[in-house]
Design an enzyme around this catalytic site. Structure first.
Site, PDB file in Angstrom:
ATOM      1  N   HIS A   1       0.859  -1.191   0.000  1.00 40.37           N
ATOM      2  CA  HIS A   1       0.000   0.000   0.000  1.00 40.37           C
ATOM      3  C   HIS A   1       0.891   1.235   0.000  1.00 40.37           C
ATOM      4  CE1 HIS A   1      -3.197   2.778   1.143  1.00 40.37           C
ATOM      5  NE2 HIS A   1      -4.035   1.831   0.759  1.00 40.37           N
TER       6      HIS A   1
ATOM      7  N   ASP B   1      -7.883  -5.346  -0.100  1.00 38.22           N
ATOM      8  CA  ASP B   1      -8.324  -6.198  -1.219  1.00 38.22           C
ATOM      9  C   ASP B   1      -7.932  -7.655  -1.067  1.00 38.22           C
ATOM     10  OD1 ASP B   1      -7.520  -3.352  -3.086  1.00 38.22           O
ATOM     11  OD2 ASP B   1      -9.532  -4.168  -2.832  1.00 38.22           O
TER      12      ASP B   1
HETATM   13  C1  SDX Z   1      -6.213   0.079  -2.911  1.00 40.86           C
HETATM   14  O1  SDX Z   1      -4.528   4.587  -1.974  1.00 40.86           O
HETATM   15  C2  SDX Z   1      -5.434   3.925  -1.382  1.00 40.86           C
HETATM   16  O2  SDX Z   1      -5.845   4.252  -0.276  1.00 40.86           O
HETATM   17  C3  SDX Z   1      -6.009   2.756  -2.148  1.00 40.86           C
HETATM   18  C4  SDX Z   1      -7.009   1.907  -1.386  1.00 40.86           C
HETATM   19  C5  SDX Z   1      -8.282   2.636  -1.124  1.00 40.86           C
HETATM   20  O3  SDX Z   1      -8.994   2.241  -0.196  1.00 40.86           O
HETATM   21  O4  SDX Z   1      -8.622   3.557  -1.907  1.00 40.86           O
HETATM   22  O5  SDX Z   1      -6.447   1.468  -0.161  1.00 40.86           O
HETATM   23  C6  SDX Z   1      -7.388   0.666  -2.210  1.00 40.86           C
HETATM   24  O6  SDX Z   1      -5.957   0.448  -4.037  1.00 40.86           O
HETATM   25  C7  SDX Z   1      -5.334  -0.897  -2.165  1.00 40.86           C
HETATM   26  C8  SDX Z   1      -4.086  -1.345  -3.005  1.00 40.86           C
HETATM   27  C9  SDX Z   1      -4.551  -2.441  -3.961  1.00 40.86           C
HETATM   28  N1  SDX Z   1      -3.485  -2.776  -4.926  1.00 40.86           N
HETATM   29  C10 SDX Z   1      -2.833  -3.951  -4.849  1.00 40.86           C
HETATM   30  O7  SDX Z   1      -2.987  -4.774  -3.951  1.00 40.86           O
HETATM   31  C11 SDX Z   1      -1.897  -4.185  -6.024  1.00 40.86           C
HETATM   32  C12 SDX Z   1      -0.574  -4.749  -5.500  1.00 40.86           C
HETATM   33  N2  SDX Z   1       0.092  -3.678  -4.747  1.00 40.86           N
HETATM   34  C13 SDX Z   1       1.015  -2.852  -5.453  1.00 40.86           C
HETATM   35  O8  SDX Z   1       0.889  -2.712  -6.815  1.00 40.86           O
HETATM   36  C14 SDX Z   1       1.506  -1.642  -4.672  1.00 40.86           C
HETATM   37  O9  SDX Z   1       1.774  -2.063  -3.397  1.00 40.86           O
HETATM   38  C15 SDX Z   1       0.608  -0.423  -4.603  1.00 40.86           C
HETATM   39  C16 SDX Z   1       0.188   0.028  -5.966  1.00 40.86           C
HETATM   40  C17 SDX Z   1      -0.599  -0.702  -3.785  1.00 40.86           C
HETATM   41  C18 SDX Z   1       1.403   0.688  -3.934  1.00 40.86           C
HETATM   42  O10 SDX Z   1       2.429   1.028  -4.814  1.00 40.86           O
HETATM   43  P1  SDX Z   1       3.533   2.143  -4.400  1.00 40.86           P
HETATM   44  O11 SDX Z   1       3.210   2.806  -3.134  1.00 40.86           O
HETATM   45  O12 SDX Z   1       3.763   3.005  -5.604  1.00 40.86           O
HETATM   46  O13 SDX Z   1       4.764   1.269  -4.065  1.00 40.86           O
HETATM   47  P2  SDX Z   1       5.757   0.733  -5.149  1.00 40.86           P
HETATM   48  O14 SDX Z   1       5.007   0.178  -6.310  1.00 40.86           O
HETATM   49  O15 SDX Z   1       6.781   1.776  -5.390  1.00 40.86           O
HETATM   50  O16 SDX Z   1       6.405  -0.503  -4.362  1.00 40.86           O
HETATM   51  C19 SDX Z   1       7.453  -0.269  -3.433  1.00 40.86           C
HETATM   52  C20 SDX Z   1       8.317  -1.511  -3.543  1.00 40.86           C
HETATM   53  C21 SDX Z   1       8.692  -1.842  -4.998  1.00 40.86           C
HETATM   54  O17 SDX Z   1       9.929  -2.527  -4.954  1.00 40.86           O
HETATM   55  P3  SDX Z   1      11.282  -1.651  -5.315  1.00 40.86           P
HETATM   56  O18 SDX Z   1      11.036  -1.050  -6.690  1.00 40.86           O
HETATM   57  O19 SDX Z   1      11.374  -0.611  -4.223  1.00 40.86           O
HETATM   58  O20 SDX Z   1      12.385  -2.679  -5.270  1.00 40.86           O
HETATM   59  O21 SDX Z   1       7.570  -2.658  -3.073  1.00 40.86           O
HETATM   60  C22 SDX Z   1       7.387  -3.569  -4.149  1.00 40.86           C
HETATM   61  C23 SDX Z   1       7.650  -2.820  -5.453  1.00 40.86           C
HETATM   62  O22 SDX Z   1       8.141  -3.711  -6.452  1.00 40.86           O
HETATM   63  N3  SDX Z   1       5.990  -4.017  -4.070  1.00 40.86           N
HETATM   64  C24 SDX Z   1       5.577  -5.258  -4.214  1.00 40.86           C
HETATM   65  C25 SDX Z   1       4.188  -5.208  -4.025  1.00 40.86           C
HETATM   66  N4  SDX Z   1       3.814  -3.961  -3.786  1.00 40.86           N
HETATM   67  C26 SDX Z   1       4.936  -3.217  -3.821  1.00 40.86           C
HETATM   68  N5  SDX Z   1       6.241  -6.410  -4.491  1.00 40.86           N
HETATM   69  C27 SDX Z   1       5.485  -7.533  -4.568  1.00 40.86           C
HETATM   70  N6  SDX Z   1       4.126  -7.581  -4.387  1.00 40.86           N
HETATM   71  C28 SDX Z   1       3.466  -6.430  -4.125  1.00 40.86           C
HETATM   72  N7  SDX Z   1       2.146  -6.466  -3.944  1.00 40.86           N
END
Ligand code: SDX
Length: 427
Positions: A305, A362
């Site tokens: 998140h 989720d």
């Molecule tokens: C919702 O914003 C909100 O409040 C949203 C929400 C709401 O109620 O409105 O809470 C609802 O959208 C919840 C999130 C649902 N999405 C997912 O579950 C999809 C999987 N999660 C990711 O795509 C990610 O965690 C996000 C999109 C939720 C957050 O992305 P960020 O904050 O931009 O973080 P990032 O992508 O920069 O990740 C940071 C690091 C990265 O690694 P590095 O590049 O630093 O090496 O963490 C890794 C990412 O690769 N990472 C994950 C991961 N999520 C982040 N690695 C594996 N699995 C994951 N799920």
């Protein structure tokens, strides 16, 4: 706070005022930065940018805290119901019994759709994704409800807010019925908001539909958990659309479009599909390895998140709700065991610990919705149904702010510098 933030840049020294909220980080007001320095700030993804003042929802990502108008989400999920939380979001205070009864009466009497909208559905393919239908139908509401699109009129804002909250269950249920070729069910005003939605979705004209109280309560709680969440991507979309003066129906349709993305609201559908693809606990290590592999685009859906670097408090309630629904419906879907073991393994893996990746709202919601009988394509439509009250409350908060202006971010330009046109004969 009288503090100021000092900046030394481009050979100059500048000061900018700081502001404090009632909770959370202080902010540096950089509204005059460009005027003073000729420079912009740079924050793609808005990781460190507050876009507005808001008194609706507070999140402390480090501590896993979520408050709606000051009330912790766990207490609301335990003690309240979606109509009461909707009233709270719109009005700022918990209602008295009379206030709640009046609110529910009003919402109940806006649940029907203009009858011509039923034909609107005929234009979609039967296999259209429900979110495609939601985007289209909600946007089209502004073609039917002209008497509540003048955003400068508080009465129009109130009616359109009530219409949106009231009609989303009808629109979502009709999207489901259209997909499975069953006749639309008209709302039944004798039922609760959530009970009415269950009947419109799973009831048929040929027989009486009995709402299962445990399912009604679980789904109502899921709606509470999805009601609002500060300035997330879809809420920011609604605010930006609304800042131009667009009508509320168009703004909410924009929010639905944004929510559909798999990185946002689409994650509940993607998370259950992922759990089903994993299938059995012995396959979990393979998927965790893929999620950690930089060269593999796969991510654990329902994990991570932007704000929560701790357990999403909504996921805690969700996990408890899975057991209640499974017991009530005597469901024994192995996917729940896969989810529990996947969570356990991930939370003990250095990669997830270092990056502070926890289950989010989720991760478990799809397990519950599937047990109730919703197909995965409907999951994000249910998220949109519930989030509508948050979008509407945030939109009202923005529109009624006298200092409100159109949102218009700038950029760091990286394209070609000025050059002269070359006639085609010389290219
Ligand atoms: C919702 O914003 C909100 O409040 C949203 C929400 C709401 O109620 O409105 O809470 C609802 O959208 C919840 C999130 C649902 N999405 C997912 O579950 C999809 C999987 N999660 C990711 O795509 C990610 O965690 C996000 C999109 C939720 C957050 O992305 P960020 O904050 O931009 O973080 P990032 O992508 O920069 O990740 C940071 C690091 C990265 O690694 P590095 O590049 O630093 O090496 O963490 C890794 C990412 O690769 N990472 C994950 C991961 N999520 C982040 N690695 C594996 N699995 C994951 N799920």
């Amino acid at each position: 706070m009288g503090d100021t933030a000092k900046l030394t840049a481009g050979g100059g020294d500048y000061e900018f005022p700081m502001k404090s909220g009632t909770l959370g980080p202080d902010v540096v007001d950089i509204g005059k930065l460009y005027g003073k320095t000729g420079m912009f700030t740079y924050d793609p993804g808005f990781t460190s940018t507050a876009s507005c003042d808001s008194g609706l929802t507070f999140i402390d990502g480090e501590e896993g805290v979520l408050l709606h108008r000051g009330y912790p989400i766990g207490q609301l999920a335990e003690n309240s119901n979606f109509m009461e939380v909707s009233y709270l979001m719109l009005n700022g205070e918990l209602p008295s019994k009379d206030e709640l009864d009046n609110f529910e009466f009003t919402i109940t009497r806006h649940t029907m759709l203009h009858d011509q909208l039923r034909q609107f559905y005929q234009g979609f393919r039967r296999d259209a994704h429900p979110m495609a239908i939601m985007c289209g139908v909600v946007g089209a509401l502004s073609a039917f409800y002209h008497d509540s699109t003048d955003i400068s009129d508080p009465e129009h804002r109130k009616i359109s807010s009530h219409r949106l909250i009231a009609k989303m269950p009808t629109i979502a249920a009709m999207a489901y019925k259209y997909a499975i070729g069953q006749p639309f069910m008209q709302p039944d005003n004798s039922l609760s908001y959530t009970g009415n939605f269950l009947r419109m979705t799973f009831g048929v004209p040929a027989e009486q539909y009995e709402v299962v109280p445990e399912v009604e309560k679980a789904l109502d709680r899921i709606f509470i958990l999805h009601a609002d969440h500060e300035q997330n991507a879809s809420t920011s979309t609604v605010r930006l659309a609304g800042s131009s003066g667009a009508n509320p129906f168009a703004c909410i349709a924009a929010g639905i479009a944004c929510l559909w993305g798999p990185a946002h609201g689409g994650a509940n559908e993607a998370a259950l599909n992922m759990l089903r693809e994993i299938g059995t606990p012995d396959k979990i290590p393979e998927y965790i390895a893929r999620a950690k592999n930089k060269d593999d685009p796969f991510r654990l859906m329902g994990f991570g998140h932007r704000v929560y670097k701790n357990y999403d408090p909504r996921a805690t309630v969700m996990q408890k709700t899975v057991r209640e629904v499974f017991d009530a419906l005597k469901v024994n879907d192995p996917v729940f065991e896969v989810a529990l073991q996947l969570e356990e393994m991930a939370l003990n893996d250095d990669y997830f610990i270092e990056k502070k990746l926890f289950p989010n709202v989720d991760f478990y919601s799809g397990v519950i919705l599937s047990a109730i009988g919703f197909p995965t394509e409907m999951f994000t439509a249910l998220f949109a149904l519930a989030r509508t009250v948050g979008w509407v409350a945030q939109w009202n908060e923005m529109i009624s702010d006298p200092g409100q202006r159109i949102g218009r971010p700038r950029q760091l330009y990286t394209g070609p510098t000025t050059r002269d046109y070359v006639p085609i004969a010389q290219r």
